[in-house]
Structures are given as C-alpha cells and as structure tokens.
Design an enzyme around this catalytic site. Structure first.
Site, PDB file in Angstrom:
ATOM      1  CB  ILE A  41      -1.030  -0.089   1.284  1.00  0.00           C
ATOM      2  CG1 ILE A  41      -1.908  -1.113   1.111  1.00  0.00           C
ATOM      3  CG2 ILE A  41      -1.659   1.380   1.490  1.00  0.00           C
ATOM      4  CD1 ILE A  41      -2.707  -1.372   2.480  1.00  0.00           C
ATOM      5  NE  ARG A 115     -10.538  -5.343   6.161  1.00  0.00           N
ATOM      6  CZ  ARG A 115     -11.578  -5.744   5.367  1.00  0.00           C
ATOM      7  NH1 ARG A 115     -12.282  -6.613   5.470  1.00  0.00           N
ATOM      8  NH2 ARG A 115     -11.527  -5.281   4.225  1.00  0.00           N
ATOM      9  CB  SER A 146      -1.988  -0.851  10.235  1.00  0.00           C
ATOM     10  OG  SER A 146      -0.875  -0.009   9.762  1.00  0.00           O
ATOM     11  CG  ASN A 147      -7.210  -3.897   7.764  1.00  0.00           C
ATOM     12  OD1 ASN A 147      -8.072  -3.202   8.042  1.00  0.00           O
ATOM     13  ND2 ASN A 147      -7.202  -4.057   6.169  1.00  0.00           N
ATOM     14  CG  ASP A 178     -15.132   0.029   4.020  1.00  0.00           C
ATOM     15  OD1 ASP A 178     -14.705  -0.965   3.413  1.00  0.00           O
ATOM     16  OD2 ASP A 178     -14.807   0.082   5.140  1.00  0.00           O
ATOM     17  CG  HIS A 205     -11.835  -0.817   7.160  1.00  0.00           C
ATOM     18  ND1 HIS A 205     -12.595  -0.326   6.112  1.00  0.00           N
ATOM     19  CD2 HIS A 205     -10.627  -1.280   6.974  1.00  0.00           C
ATOM     20  CE1 HIS A 205     -11.467  -0.550   4.885  1.00  0.00           C
ATOM     21  NE2 HIS A 205     -10.269  -1.095   5.583  1.00  0.00           N
TER      22      HIS A 205
END
Length: 341
Positions: A41, A115, A146-147, A178, A205
């Site tokens: 990312i 996640r 960051s998940n 989203d 999320h």
C-alpha cells in the site's frame, strides 16, 4: 524593437510568474509521513501523494527498502521533497514537524485469512509506531490504515492516553475504501456516473461491521431487496474478493492506496483552512454503545470538527446494525486490552 503586442505578452508572462511564485510561497508547509512506505500500500500511496501540490515534504519510513523507494520518487518533478527513513532509530527524523501521518504498515491478508487473523502482528506494529508519533509529533493528524482498523484505532488511542497527549479528534481510522467501493459497485449496478454518486458507509472496517447506507444514496436510487442484500454483501466482503483474486500474492493494495490518498488529501485541505471537507472515518464516538464508530465527519484545522452522525436508517439498515455493534464491541475491546494488559 518589441511590438506593443510582444510587450503586453511579456508583461502578462511576468505577472503570471509572479502570481505562481506568490501562490507557491504562500502555501502551508505540510510535512506528511508515510509509515510503511515500502509496502504494497505504501509505495503506490506515496506515488499518489508525491503528486499533491499541498504537500511540501513527504517523509517515507519503513524497516527495509526505503532508500530505493525514496530515490525513485524523488526524481518526480512535483513540489514535495522526499526523504528516506529506515529503521526505528530514524523514526524521530521522519515524524518531527509532521502535520499528517499515514500508517499503512503491516502484513497483508492471504486467502482464508480474516482481518482479525492479522491482529497479533499488526497490533504490535501500530502500537510501536503510535508510541513514536505520540512522542515526536503529538499534534499531527494520524490516519490509520493498518488492519484490523476496528482494533488498531483503539490501540493508538490507548497509547496516546498513556502518553498524556490524547486528542480523539486527531486519531482517525481510514475507511475510505469502503466508500470508494460502494460508489463503484452502485454506479455499475445502476448505470450512474461514479463521479456524481455519494453513499455514506458507517460502522467499522471489516465484514459485517461495514454498513453502506444505500437508502441515503445521492442521487436518489431505489433498490429491490435482492439488490440491497447483494450490494451490501459485496461491499462488506470486497476485500476478500481481491485477496482471492490475487491467490496469495497480496490483498487490496492499489485501491487502498487510492482511498488513502483521497483521505490524506482531504485532511490536508482541511488543515489549510478549506471549509466543509467531509470524509467517513472510524473515530472515538458516543453515537452507539460501541466506543468507536465510523460516520461522515467534517474535518477542520484540528482534525475532526463535527460528527455528522448516521442520519435516518431504513428498516433493513436498522436490522443490520444488530450485527454491526456486537462485532465492533469485540474488536474494540481486543485492541484496548492489547495495550492495557
């Protein structure tokens, strides 16, 4: 000897150059740090942000490969100066003087992973980076990518509380992807111009915590029950769609980079004084029994200026809220416990 037309043209060019120079010199000096800049990312997001005229300094941080990414981006002929920072000892230099910090650092999802499966690794990363932010740039707006965001935002908040510098309006979970997906999928399904569509997405999320408010779609659109269910499910599970399509080679990196760029750009616009800048964000909230909740918010010079709430929900959306809150409560507690136990 110059003609009158040439003299007028030269004068106009001189004035134009002076205006451009004045505009450039009067722009706010905005240093933005990307923590995790060499990742899937971080690299495309850094490329997109390098193109922003609002950024004067782009500080790239990661634990490996940062110098190459920074050298590559630094050759691009845009305003932002690029600096490279690698390893924990260089975090201070990356963060000092920042107005915005984006954190996409962490490991990506693989097929079969949720996640939440990322929690142990990414929780430690976010905790350590948040501690550095609290120490070196406590007034910066922190944009957490960051998940799992439902847990990493509470982690950052607890770290800031312990450091005595907590301001809930400055710690924002980036849920923009989203919204981007909701706009794209609904525009495709209904034959609309994606540039003219607006759909708030609330909750969290991940999975069932993602609740697109299709009843509030602008322009006004009607959906059958079947369309509602299929679109909601696709928006909720779009990340898994990408993970499976990449077949172990990564997760949603390019679309997340685009969404992250959009969010950071909005934050900087608001810091520069632009009014009525609205983004959905996962923030500290008292709208529900969950201590954190994503809704549209107005951004300002100190982060979140106003929470716009969730508006009137349809019967279908109210029913789905029954799935959102219990899952959010678990995710939030997991993040808080990670820091406090």
């Amino acid at each position: 000897m110059l003609s009158r037309a040439a003299i007028r043209a030269n004068g106009a060019n001189t004035i134009s150059r002076a205006v451009r120079q004045f505009s450039s010199s009067s722009q706010r000096q905005s240093k933005v740090a990307i923590l995790g800049a060499a990742g899937g990312i971080g690299q495309p997001m850094s490329l997109l942000l390098k193109q922003s005229p609002l950024i004067s300094h782009l500080a790239l941080y990661d634990i490996v490969n940062t110098p190459g990414v920074a050298a590559d981006l630094s050759h691009i002929s845009t305003r932002a100066k690029v600096t490279s920072h690698q390893g924990p000892d260089d975090l201070k230099a990356a963060l000092e003087g920042c107005s915005v910090v984006a954190i996409p650092a962490g490991v990506p999802r693989k097929p079969g992973m949720t996640r939440d499966d990322l929690f142990n690794t990414n929780a430690s990363i976010v905790k350590n980076l948040s501690e550095a932010c609290a120490k070196h740039c406590p007034k910066a707006i922190i944009c957490i990518i960051s998940n799992p965001v439902n847990s990493t935002v509470p982690i950052a908040s607890e770290v800031y509380k312990k450091a005595g510098v907590y301001d809930p309006g400055r710690i924002l979970g980036v849920t923009t992807l989203d919204i981007v997906r909701a706009h794209t999928f609904v525009a495709e399904a209904k034959g609309l111009d994606v540039n003219n569509i607006k759909i708030p997405v609330i909750g969290g999320h991940s999975g069932v915590t993602i609740l697109p408010l299709l009843s509030q779609t602008t322009p006004n659109v009607t959906f059958t029950q079947d369309e509602l269910e299929k679109l909601t499910d696709r928006i909720q599970n779009a990340g898994t769609e990408v993970v499976n399509a990449k077949a172990g080679a990564g997760s949603a990196t390019l679309s997340m980079a685009y969404a992250g760029k959009e969010f950071v750009h909005s934050v900087i616009e608001a810091l520069n004084g632009k009014k009525d800048v609205v983004q959905c964000a996962f923030i500290k909230s008292d709208l529900t029994e969950a201590g954190y909740f994503a809704t549209p918010v107005v951004l300002g010079t100190n982060g979140v200026e106003k929470n716009l709430g969730m508006g009137k929900l349809s019967d279908y959306e109210q029913k789905k809220m029954g799935e959102v809150i219990p899952e959010l409560l678990k995710n939030i507690k997991k993040g808080e416990d990670f820091v406090n136990q």
